[in-house]
Scaffold this motif. Structure first.
Motif, PDB file in Angstrom:
ATOM      1  N   GLU A  29     -11.977  -8.150  -2.663  1.00 55.38           N
ATOM      2  CA  GLU A  29     -12.537  -8.707  -3.898  1.00 55.38           C
ATOM      3  C   GLU A  29     -12.580  -7.688  -5.028  1.00 55.38           C
ATOM      4  OE1 GLU A  29     -14.117 -11.772  -6.214  1.00 55.38           O
ATOM      5  OE2 GLU A  29     -13.352 -11.859  -4.167  1.00 55.38           O
ATOM      6  N   ASP A  30     -12.949  -6.448  -4.720  1.00 54.06           N
ATOM      7  CA  ASP A  30     -13.135  -5.439  -5.754  1.00 54.06           C
ATOM      8  C   ASP A  30     -11.982  -4.435  -5.782  1.00 54.06           C
ATOM      9  OD1 ASP A  30     -13.699  -4.450  -3.303  1.00 54.06           O
ATOM     10  OD2 ASP A  30     -15.442  -3.254  -3.897  1.00 54.06           O
ATOM     11  N   ASP A  31     -10.802  -4.867  -5.419  1.00 52.81           N
ATOM     12  CA  ASP A  31      -9.673  -3.950  -5.330  1.00 52.81           C
ATOM     13  C   ASP A  31      -8.442  -4.599  -5.953  1.00 52.81           C
ATOM     14  OD1 ASP A  31      -8.256  -1.690  -4.704  1.00 52.81           O
ATOM     15  OD2 ASP A  31      -9.014  -1.593  -2.650  1.00 52.81           O
ATOM     16  N   ASP A  32      -7.366  -3.849  -5.995  1.00 55.19           N
ATOM     17  CA  ASP A  32      -6.080  -4.346  -6.467  1.00 55.19           C
ATOM     18  C   ASP A  32      -5.004  -3.738  -5.583  1.00 55.19           C
ATOM     19  OD1 ASP A  32      -4.126  -5.606  -7.934  1.00 55.19           O
ATOM     20  OD2 ASP A  32      -4.967  -5.056  -9.868  1.00 55.19           O
ATOM     21  N   ALA A  33      -3.760  -4.093  -5.824  1.00 56.23           N
ATOM     22  CA  ALA A  33      -2.672  -3.591  -4.985  1.00 56.23           C
ATOM     23  C   ALA A  33      -1.404  -3.441  -5.811  1.00 56.23           C
ATOM     24  CB  ALA A  33      -2.423  -4.523  -3.802  1.00 56.23           C
ATOM     25  N   HIS A  34      -0.550  -2.539  -5.350  1.00 52.72           N
ATOM     26  CA  HIS A  34       0.772  -2.352  -5.933  1.00 52.72           C
ATOM     27  C   HIS A  34       1.817  -2.757  -4.889  1.00 52.72           C
ATOM     28  CE1 HIS A  34      -1.558  -0.200  -8.814  1.00 52.72           C
ATOM     29  NE2 HIS A  34      -1.686   0.900  -8.079  1.00 52.72           N
ATOM     30  N   LEU A  35       2.893  -3.344  -5.339  1.00 50.85           N
ATOM     31  CA  LEU A  35       3.988  -3.750  -4.458  1.00 50.85           C
ATOM     32  C   LEU A  35       5.272  -3.075  -4.914  1.00 50.85           C
ATOM     33  CD1 LEU A  35       3.380  -7.600  -3.994  1.00 50.85           C
ATOM     34  CD2 LEU A  35       2.847  -5.754  -2.398  1.00 50.85           C
ATOM     35  N   ALA A  36       6.091  -2.724  -3.943  1.00 54.16           N
ATOM     36  CA  ALA A  36       7.390  -2.116  -4.234  1.00 54.16           C
ATOM     37  C   ALA A  36       8.440  -2.734  -3.316  1.00 54.16           C
ATOM     38  CB  ALA A  36       7.343  -0.599  -4.060  1.00 54.16           C
ATOM     39  N   PHE A  37       9.588  -3.067  -3.875  1.00 59.74           N
ATOM     40  CA  PHE A  37      10.693  -3.657  -3.125  1.00 59.74           C
ATOM     41  C   PHE A  37      11.974  -2.895  -3.460  1.00 59.74           C
ATOM     42  CE2 PHE A  37       7.662  -6.887  -4.351  1.00 59.74           C
ATOM     43  CZ  PHE A  37       7.416  -7.594  -3.193  1.00 59.74           C
ATOM     44  N   VAL A  38      12.891  -2.876  -2.510  1.00 56.55           N
ATOM     45  CA  VAL A  38      14.232  -2.377  -2.765  1.00 56.55           C
ATOM     46  C   VAL A  38      15.195  -3.203  -1.919  1.00 56.55           C
ATOM     47  CG1 VAL A  38      14.061  -0.561  -1.001  1.00 56.55           C
ATOM     48  CG2 VAL A  38      15.737  -0.355  -2.835  1.00 56.55           C
ATOM     49  N   ALA A  39      16.273  -3.644  -2.539  1.00 57.41           N
ATOM     50  CA  ALA A  39      17.259  -4.507  -1.885  1.00 57.41           C
ATOM     51  C   ALA A  39      18.423  -3.672  -1.375  1.00 57.41           C
ATOM     52  CB  ALA A  39      17.762  -5.580  -2.853  1.00 57.41           C
ATOM     53  N   LEU A  40      18.717  -3.852  -0.084  1.00 47.83           N
ATOM     54  CA  LEU A  40      19.845  -3.178   0.549  1.00 47.83           C
ATOM     55  C   LEU A  40      20.774  -4.218   1.150  1.00 47.83           C
ATOM     56  CD1 LEU A  40      18.066  -0.280   2.503  1.00 47.83           C
ATOM     57  CD2 LEU A  40      18.985  -0.233   0.191  1.00 47.83           C
ATOM     58  N   MET A  73       7.230   7.299  -2.496  1.00 45.56           N
ATOM     59  CA  MET A  73       6.695   6.635  -3.690  1.00 45.56           C
ATOM     60  C   MET A  73       5.203   6.374  -3.552  1.00 45.56           C
ATOM     61  SD  MET A  73       9.554   3.858  -4.930  1.00 45.56           S
ATOM     62  CE  MET A  73       8.387   3.142  -6.079  1.00 45.56           C
ATOM     63  N   SER A  74       4.789   5.918  -2.364  1.00 44.29           N
ATOM     64  CA  SER A  74       3.366   5.635  -2.157  1.00 44.29           C
ATOM     65  C   SER A  74       2.530   6.900  -2.176  1.00 44.29           C
ATOM     66  CB  SER A  74       3.169   4.896  -0.834  1.00 44.29           C
ATOM     67  OG  SER A  74       3.579   5.698   0.259  1.00 44.29           O
ATOM     68  N   LYS A  75       3.146   8.067  -1.865  1.00 45.92           N
ATOM     69  CA  LYS A  75       2.410   9.330  -1.872  1.00 45.92           C
ATOM     70  C   LYS A  75       2.363   9.964  -3.254  1.00 45.92           C
ATOM     71  CE  LYS A  75       3.744  10.426   2.903  1.00 45.92           C
ATOM     72  NZ  LYS A  75       4.470  11.382   3.769  1.00 45.92           N
ATOM     73  N   PHE A  86      12.583   6.300  -7.788  1.00 43.82           N
ATOM     74  CA  PHE A  86      12.422   7.059  -6.554  1.00 43.82           C
ATOM     75  C   PHE A  86      12.199   8.542  -6.874  1.00 43.82           C
ATOM     76  CE2 PHE A  86      15.011   3.575  -4.495  1.00 43.82           C
ATOM     77  CZ  PHE A  86      13.937   3.065  -3.788  1.00 43.82           C
ATOM     78  N   PRO A  87      11.395   9.217  -6.065  1.00 43.43           N
ATOM     79  CA  PRO A  87      11.108  10.630  -6.359  1.00 43.43           C
ATOM     80  C   PRO A  87      12.327  11.539  -6.288  1.00 43.43           C
ATOM     81  CG  PRO A  87       9.501   9.709  -4.804  1.00 43.43           C
ATOM     82  CD  PRO A  87      10.612   8.711  -4.925  1.00 43.43           C
ATOM     83  N   GLN A  88      13.287  11.231  -5.405  1.00 43.68           N
ATOM     84  CA  GLN A  88      14.420  12.120  -5.202  1.00 43.68           C
ATOM     85  C   GLN A  88      15.731  11.359  -5.381  1.00 43.68           C
ATOM     86  OE1 GLN A  88      13.913  13.674  -1.267  1.00 43.68           O
ATOM     87  NE2 GLN A  88      12.039  14.803  -1.752  1.00 43.68           N
ATOM     88  N   ASP A  89      16.729  12.087  -5.812  1.00 41.67           N
ATOM     89  CA  ASP A  89      18.075  11.520  -5.903  1.00 41.67           C
ATOM     90  C   ASP A  89      18.686  11.458  -4.503  1.00 41.67           C
ATOM     91  OD1 ASP A  89      17.890  11.306  -8.649  1.00 41.67           O
ATOM     92  OD2 ASP A  89      18.693  13.332  -8.978  1.00 41.67           O
ATOM     93  N   PRO A  90      19.562  10.505  -4.261  1.00 46.81           N
ATOM     94  CA  PRO A  90      20.173  10.408  -2.924  1.00 46.81           C
ATOM     95  C   PRO A  90      21.110  11.572  -2.650  1.00 46.81           C
ATOM     96  CG  PRO A  90      21.171   8.838  -4.434  1.00 46.81           C
ATOM     97  CD  PRO A  90      19.989   9.422  -5.155  1.00 46.81           C
TER      98      PRO A  90
END
Length: 278
Positions: A29-40, A73-75, A86-90
């Motif tokens: 109730e007193d929170d929120d959330a973030h979502l992340a997706f990547v298509a492969l 990303m979550s960290k 993304f934090p790093q390049d492939p």
């Protein structure tokens, strides 16, 4: 429908061709959330081919790289929000696999998958297209699915839903998904436990804070009771429908039994009369 557990490891969902998969995210109730997706891309549709392209041969490294990037990303959240890149390049081998895939699909970067976020309590939806190897980040899901920006909407007990539709007719798609709960302090424009301004601010006394907590708990209990009442009503309608079908089936069975009995008796009478036994 899958249930997403926030703050867990990213999950990989395979979306078959011309298929929709829905996931449910429960937010406190007193929170929120973030979502992340990547298509492969999925390599299953080309496994039987003899001459495999480079991106399929290196698919395990490709998938492992983006899975690890979702973890990073979550960290690396900044100001309680996920980064849009993304934090790093492939590495070189993964970059070569990406180029091989883009060339294999004639430069097409759009994955053909669409993510639709919805809040069942307000019937608000938000649709976003997903691109190959590119993170699709939705910060503050509750705010993103509000009917009006400045209104307060409680988290539905049914949970927020994220439906991923694969419009491709020839090949499935792998979606790596991650969800992160926020636990930041409430500020201007954020959701609060009470809508009454007299229970907001840093000058609250302990008694007022306890009263605000009690009001929030009471509202949560009332909301849950209303939800249970609606669910019980739906279950009662379902049970009544099943009972009606069973009753109609019983009537039909008795009717068929009487008809078969009548036909058998009539046939036997005619048979005995024909044989001059009656």
């Amino acid at each position: 429908m899958f249930v997403v557990q926030s703050n867990a490891y990213p999950m990989i969902v395979e979306i078959p061709e011309s298929t929709e998969r829905c996931l449910r995210l429960n937010i406190p109730e007193d929170d929120d959330a973030h979502l992340a997706f990547v298509a492969l891309p999925s390599s299953t549709h080309d496994e039987e081919d003899g001459n495999l392209p480079k991106w399929i041969l290196n698919y395990k490294d490709l998938e492992a790289h983006f899975f690890n990037q979702m973890l990073e990303m979550s960290k690396s959240r900044k100001k309680a929000a996920l980064p849009q890149r993304f934090p790093q390049d492939p590495p070189e081998d993964v970059k070569a696999s990406i180029e091989s895939f883009i060339q294999y699909f004639e430069g097409e970067t759009k994955s053909g998958c669409q993510v639709m976020l919805s809040n069942p309590e307000s019937s608000t939806t938000r649709s976003i297209d997903a691109f190959w190897f590119t993170p699709l980040v939705v910060n503050h899901v509750r705010k993103a699915t509000r009917a009006h920006e400045n209104t307060r909407e409680a988290s539905p007990l049914e949970g927020f839903s994220a439906c991923i539709t694969n419009t491709n007719e020839d090949y499935p798609v792998h979606i790596i998904m991650d969800s992160v709960l926020t636990s930041e302090e409430f500020g201007v424009g954020d959701d609060v436990l009470s809508e009454d301004e007299s229970f907001q601010g840093s000058h609250l006394t302990p008694l007022a804070e306890q009263l605000a907590d009690s009001m929030a708990a009471a509202k949560s209990i009332i909301k849950e009771m209303n939800y249970m009442e609606r669910r019980e009503s739906r279950m009662r309608l379902t049970a009544d429908s099943i009972n009606a079908r069973v009753r109609y089936f019983s009537y039909i069975s008795v009717g068929v039994l009487l008809l078969v009995t009548y036909v058998q008796v009539t046939y036997l009478k005619r048979y005995f009369k024909k044989k001059k036994l009656l």
